[in-house]
Design a protein around this motif. Sequence first.
Motif, PDB file in Angstrom:
ATOM      1  N   THR A 142     -19.990 -26.169 -19.351  1.00 52.02           N
ATOM      2  CA  THR A 142     -19.705 -25.786 -17.949  1.00 52.02           C
ATOM      3  C   THR A 142     -18.584 -26.121 -17.048  1.00 52.02           C
ATOM      4  OG1 THR A 142     -22.318 -25.985 -17.733  1.00 52.02           O
ATOM      5  CG2 THR A 142     -21.010 -25.702 -15.377  1.00 52.02           C
ATOM      6  N   LEU A 143     -18.321 -27.177 -17.347  1.00 51.83           N
ATOM      7  CA  LEU A 143     -16.776 -27.760 -16.991  1.00 51.83           C
ATOM      8  C   LEU A 143     -15.790 -26.992 -17.652  1.00 51.83           C
ATOM      9  CD1 LEU A 143     -15.289 -29.670 -15.091  1.00 51.83           C
ATOM     10  CD2 LEU A 143     -15.615 -31.232 -16.898  1.00 51.83           C
ATOM     11  N   ASP A 144     -15.971 -26.935 -18.778  1.00 49.04           N
ATOM     12  CA  ASP A 144     -14.848 -26.052 -19.662  1.00 49.04           C
ATOM     13  C   ASP A 144     -14.725 -24.826 -19.152  1.00 49.04           C
ATOM     14  OD1 ASP A 144     -13.081 -27.411 -21.667  1.00 49.04           O
ATOM     15  OD2 ASP A 144     -13.639 -25.527 -22.953  1.00 49.04           O
ATOM     16  N   THR A 145     -15.714 -23.978 -18.906  1.00 49.73           N
ATOM     17  CA  THR A 145     -15.915 -22.606 -18.493  1.00 49.73           C
ATOM     18  C   THR A 145     -15.004 -22.469 -17.154  1.00 49.73           C
ATOM     19  OG1 THR A 145     -17.907 -22.192 -19.590  1.00 49.73           O
ATOM     20  CG2 THR A 145     -17.298 -20.862 -17.777  1.00 49.73           C
ATOM     21  N   VAL A 146     -15.481 -23.311 -16.093  1.00 48.97           N
ATOM     22  CA  VAL A 146     -14.591 -23.246 -14.779  1.00 48.97           C
ATOM     23  C   VAL A 146     -13.098 -23.475 -14.923  1.00 48.97           C
ATOM     24  CG1 VAL A 146     -15.263 -25.620 -13.898  1.00 48.97           C
ATOM     25  CG2 VAL A 146     -14.648 -23.726 -12.426  1.00 48.97           C
ATOM     26  N   LEU A 147     -12.810 -24.567 -15.828  1.00 45.11           N
ATOM     27  CA  LEU A 147     -11.524 -24.995 -15.947  1.00 45.11           C
ATOM     28  C   LEU A 147     -10.647 -23.808 -16.931  1.00 45.11           C
ATOM     29  CD1 LEU A 147     -11.786 -28.775 -17.128  1.00 45.11           C
ATOM     30  CD2 LEU A 147     -10.822 -27.777 -15.111  1.00 45.11           C
ATOM     31  N   GLY A 148     -11.353 -23.174 -17.603  1.00 45.60           N
ATOM     32  CA  GLY A 148     -10.867 -21.703 -18.396  1.00 45.60           C
ATOM     33  C   GLY A 148     -10.365 -20.858 -17.248  1.00 45.60           C
ATOM     34  N   ILE A 149     -11.148 -20.621 -16.146  1.00 43.06           N
ATOM     35  CA  ILE A 149     -10.852 -19.754 -14.914  1.00 43.06           C
ATOM     36  C   ILE A 149      -9.601 -20.408 -14.343  1.00 43.06           C
ATOM     37  CG2 ILE A 149     -11.561 -18.506 -13.043  1.00 43.06           C
ATOM     38  CD1 ILE A 149     -14.331 -18.754 -14.386  1.00 43.06           C
ATOM     39  N   LEU A 150      -9.706 -21.481 -14.043  1.00 41.02           N
ATOM     40  CA  LEU A 150      -8.577 -22.142 -12.869  1.00 41.02           C
ATOM     41  C   LEU A 150      -7.262 -22.306 -13.581  1.00 41.02           C
ATOM     42  CD1 LEU A 150     -10.681 -24.772 -11.196  1.00 41.02           C
ATOM     43  CD2 LEU A 150      -9.517 -22.823 -10.245  1.00 41.02           C
ATOM     44  N   ALA A 151      -7.400 -22.137 -15.172  1.00 46.11           N
ATOM     45  CA  ALA A 151      -6.270 -22.347 -15.646  1.00 46.11           C
ATOM     46  C   ALA A 151      -5.231 -21.279 -15.464  1.00 46.11           C
ATOM     47  CB  ALA A 151      -6.398 -22.483 -17.268  1.00 46.11           C
ATOM     48  N   GLU A 152      -5.710 -20.012 -14.934  1.00 42.97           N
ATOM     49  CA  GLU A 152      -5.262 -18.820 -14.688  1.00 42.97           C
ATOM     50  C   GLU A 152      -4.371 -18.900 -13.443  1.00 42.97           C
ATOM     51  OE1 GLU A 152      -4.996 -15.617 -16.425  1.00 42.97           O
ATOM     52  OE2 GLU A 152      -5.680 -17.052 -18.083  1.00 42.97           O
ATOM     53  N   THR A 153      -4.721 -19.945 -12.791  1.00 43.29           N
ATOM     54  CA  THR A 153      -3.790 -20.231 -11.381  1.00 43.29           C
ATOM     55  C   THR A 153      -2.535 -20.773 -11.557  1.00 43.29           C
ATOM     56  OG1 THR A 153      -4.923 -22.365 -10.930  1.00 43.29           O
ATOM     57  CG2 THR A 153      -6.071 -20.590 -10.150  1.00 43.29           C
ATOM     58  N   GLY A 154      -2.373 -21.676 -12.698  1.00 45.38           N
ATOM     59  CA  GLY A 154      -1.275 -22.244 -13.019  1.00 45.38           C
ATOM     60  C   GLY A 154      -0.933 -23.538 -12.191  1.00 45.38           C
ATOM     61  N   LEU A 155      -1.875 -23.891 -11.458  1.00 45.88           N
ATOM     62  CA  LEU A 155      -1.844 -25.249 -10.586  1.00 45.88           C
ATOM     63  C   LEU A 155      -1.764 -26.273 -11.275  1.00 45.88           C
ATOM     64  CD1 LEU A 155      -4.026 -24.014  -7.610  1.00 45.88           C
ATOM     65  CD2 LEU A 155      -1.711 -24.134  -7.545  1.00 45.88           C
ATOM     66  N   GLU A 156      -1.222 -27.431 -10.901  1.00 47.08           N
ATOM     67  CA  GLU A 156      -1.020 -28.523 -11.538  1.00 47.08           C
ATOM     68  C   GLU A 156      -2.521 -29.228 -11.836  1.00 47.08           C
ATOM     69  OE1 GLU A 156      -1.421 -32.011 -10.616  1.00 47.08           O
ATOM     70  OE2 GLU A 156      -1.758 -31.693  -8.552  1.00 47.08           O
ATOM     71  N   ALA A 157      -2.675 -30.159 -12.634  1.00 43.77           N
ATOM     72  CA  ALA A 157      -3.943 -30.736 -13.421  1.00 43.77           C
ATOM     73  C   ALA A 157      -4.801 -31.502 -12.176  1.00 43.77           C
ATOM     74  CB  ALA A 157      -3.591 -31.670 -14.394  1.00 43.77           C
ATOM     75  N   ARG A 158      -4.050 -32.459 -11.406  1.00 43.14           N
ATOM     76  CA  ARG A 158      -4.861 -32.947 -10.592  1.00 43.14           C
ATOM     77  C   ARG A 158      -5.403 -32.101  -9.237  1.00 43.14           C
ATOM     78  NH1 ARG A 158      -4.975 -38.488 -10.240  1.00 43.14           N
ATOM     79  NH2 ARG A 158      -3.565 -39.421 -11.694  1.00 43.14           N
ATOM     80  N   LEU A 159      -4.778 -31.160  -8.952  1.00 48.34           N
ATOM     81  CA  LEU A 159      -4.929 -30.154  -8.167  1.00 48.34           C
ATOM     82  C   LEU A 159      -6.326 -29.213  -8.706  1.00 48.34           C
ATOM     83  CD1 LEU A 159      -4.890 -28.860  -5.371  1.00 48.34           C
ATOM     84  CD2 LEU A 159      -3.054 -27.520  -5.993  1.00 48.34           C
ATOM     85  N   ARG A 160      -6.156 -28.989  -9.864  1.00 46.30           N
ATOM     86  CA  ARG A 160      -7.115 -28.170 -10.465  1.00 46.30           C
ATOM     87  C   ARG A 160      -8.696 -29.056 -10.465  1.00 46.30           C
ATOM     88  NH1 ARG A 160      -3.654 -26.849 -14.260  1.00 46.30           N
ATOM     89  NH2 ARG A 160      -4.891 -27.931 -15.990  1.00 46.30           N
ATOM     90  N   ARG A 161      -8.401 -30.169 -10.728  1.00 48.07           N
ATOM     91  CA  ARG A 161      -9.408 -31.210 -10.798  1.00 48.07           C
ATOM     92  C   ARG A 161     -10.193 -31.271  -9.363  1.00 48.07           C
ATOM     93  NH1 ARG A 161      -9.313 -37.808 -12.065  1.00 48.07           N
ATOM     94  NH2 ARG A 161     -11.639 -38.232 -11.606  1.00 48.07           N
ATOM     95  N   GLY A 162      -9.398 -31.558  -8.418  1.00 49.49           N
ATOM     96  CA  GLY A 162      -9.924 -31.478  -7.015  1.00 49.49           C
ATOM     97  C   GLY A 162     -10.644 -30.082  -6.788  1.00 49.49           C
ATOM     98  N   ILE A 163     -10.125 -29.108  -7.020  1.00 48.10           N
ATOM     99  CA  ILE A 163     -10.754 -27.512  -6.845  1.00 48.10           C
ATOM    100  C   ILE A 163     -12.184 -27.758  -7.604  1.00 48.10           C
ATOM    101  CG2 ILE A 163     -10.720 -25.225  -7.474  1.00 48.10           C
ATOM    102  CD1 ILE A 163      -7.482 -25.387  -6.894  1.00 48.10           C
ATOM    103  N   VAL A 164     -12.236 -28.133  -8.719  1.00 50.23           N
ATOM    104  CA  VAL A 164     -13.430 -28.001  -9.367  1.00 50.23           C
ATOM    105  C   VAL A 164     -14.552 -28.956  -8.704  1.00 50.23           C
ATOM    106  CG1 VAL A 164     -14.752 -28.785 -11.487  1.00 50.23           C
ATOM    107  CG2 VAL A 164     -12.521 -27.486 -11.785  1.00 50.23           C
ATOM    108  N   THR A 165     -14.065 -30.123  -8.500  1.00 53.38           N
ATOM    109  CA  THR A 165     -15.118 -30.984  -7.638  1.00 53.38           C
ATOM    110  C   THR A 165     -15.663 -30.533  -6.487  1.00 53.38           C
ATOM    111  OG1 THR A 165     -13.925 -33.143  -8.409  1.00 53.38           O
ATOM    112  CG2 THR A 165     -15.222 -33.422  -6.569  1.00 53.38           C
ATOM    113  N   THR A 166     -14.707 -29.913  -5.773  1.00 52.96           N
ATOM    114  CA  THR A 166     -14.989 -29.421  -4.325  1.00 52.96           C
ATOM    115  C   THR A 166     -15.801 -27.993  -4.412  1.00 52.96           C
ATOM    116  OG1 THR A 166     -13.020 -30.218  -3.360  1.00 52.96           O
ATOM    117  CG2 THR A 166     -14.183 -28.455  -2.202  1.00 52.96           C
ATOM    118  N   LEU A 167     -15.537 -27.268  -5.481  1.00 53.72           N
ATOM    119  CA  LEU A 167     -16.361 -26.160  -5.910  1.00 53.72           C
ATOM    120  C   LEU A 167     -17.976 -26.506  -6.227  1.00 53.72           C
ATOM    121  CD1 LEU A 167     -14.173 -23.755  -8.035  1.00 53.72           C
ATOM    122  CD2 LEU A 167     -15.554 -23.134  -6.240  1.00 53.72           C
TER     123      LEU A 167
END
Length: 269
Positions: A142-167
């Motif tokens: 499940t985590l890998d799925t949402v990270l795969g989508i967010l990879a398209e944003t090009g945002l840095e890793a820590r920000l992507r992690r924060g986005i996932v937690t908030t989502l």
Amino acid sequence: MVYAGQGDARRSMALLWRAEGVPGVRSAPGPKPGLSVDLIVNTGIAVADEQGMAALSMRAVGERLGRTAMALYTYVPGKTELVDLMYDRALAQLPTGYSLDAGWRPALTAWAHDNWTFYVRHPWVLQVSQARPVLGPNEFRTLDTVLGILAETGLEARLRRGIVTTLFDIVRGAARTVAEARLAPKETGVPEDEWWLARSAMLEEVAPDFAERYPLVTRLENEGAFTPEECGPYDECVPYLENESRRTFETGLTLFLDGIEAAMRAAYK
């Protein structure tokens, strides 16, 4: 609230990942035909879906299978391990493939709605705390799925992690409101409309100066923010109330996605 990983770590992780040759994990058929880890876990999910987490026990699962609780311990060490297995097994129902042809935003919106629907369908899952993850294969999937989508944003890793937690917080919080609203009349014995009418009338009595004390809340009410559509008895209102919760969820999600886009613009300046 239920915390994952309270049982024996080695046995729990071995069962989650179906590891072979780990002491304490039985892989061969048991003494009674037809019983298996998968069957016990699926039956546990059925019990929790129908009756809630409070009704879940090794005995309840055993009775549904026509076995004693002791017979289940051959396959699953106890209830804590069973909850871990149920949680991870339930997550397998979530989709993993989202088209990115239209970009990350439509894909992430679809992902959020799929997760919201999943939690509403299995409200007991919301009682498993996120503070200590189960660390099972489907949880990582499940985590890998949402990270795969967010990879398209090009945002840095820590920000992507924060986005996932908030989502996850947004989706789970919105679904929990629906689950609790469904459960409240049964648990309290008081219909939803009766509860609100009684307390609203009492509020006017105990706080006649409410409008002066809370002018912004009153203004919101006067502008129609809290006015429901006419829908008759509570049973007829339930779909409306759930639709309202979903609309609130969608509003919050839209604003959050707008925030991601703003972060992307700032990052690409």
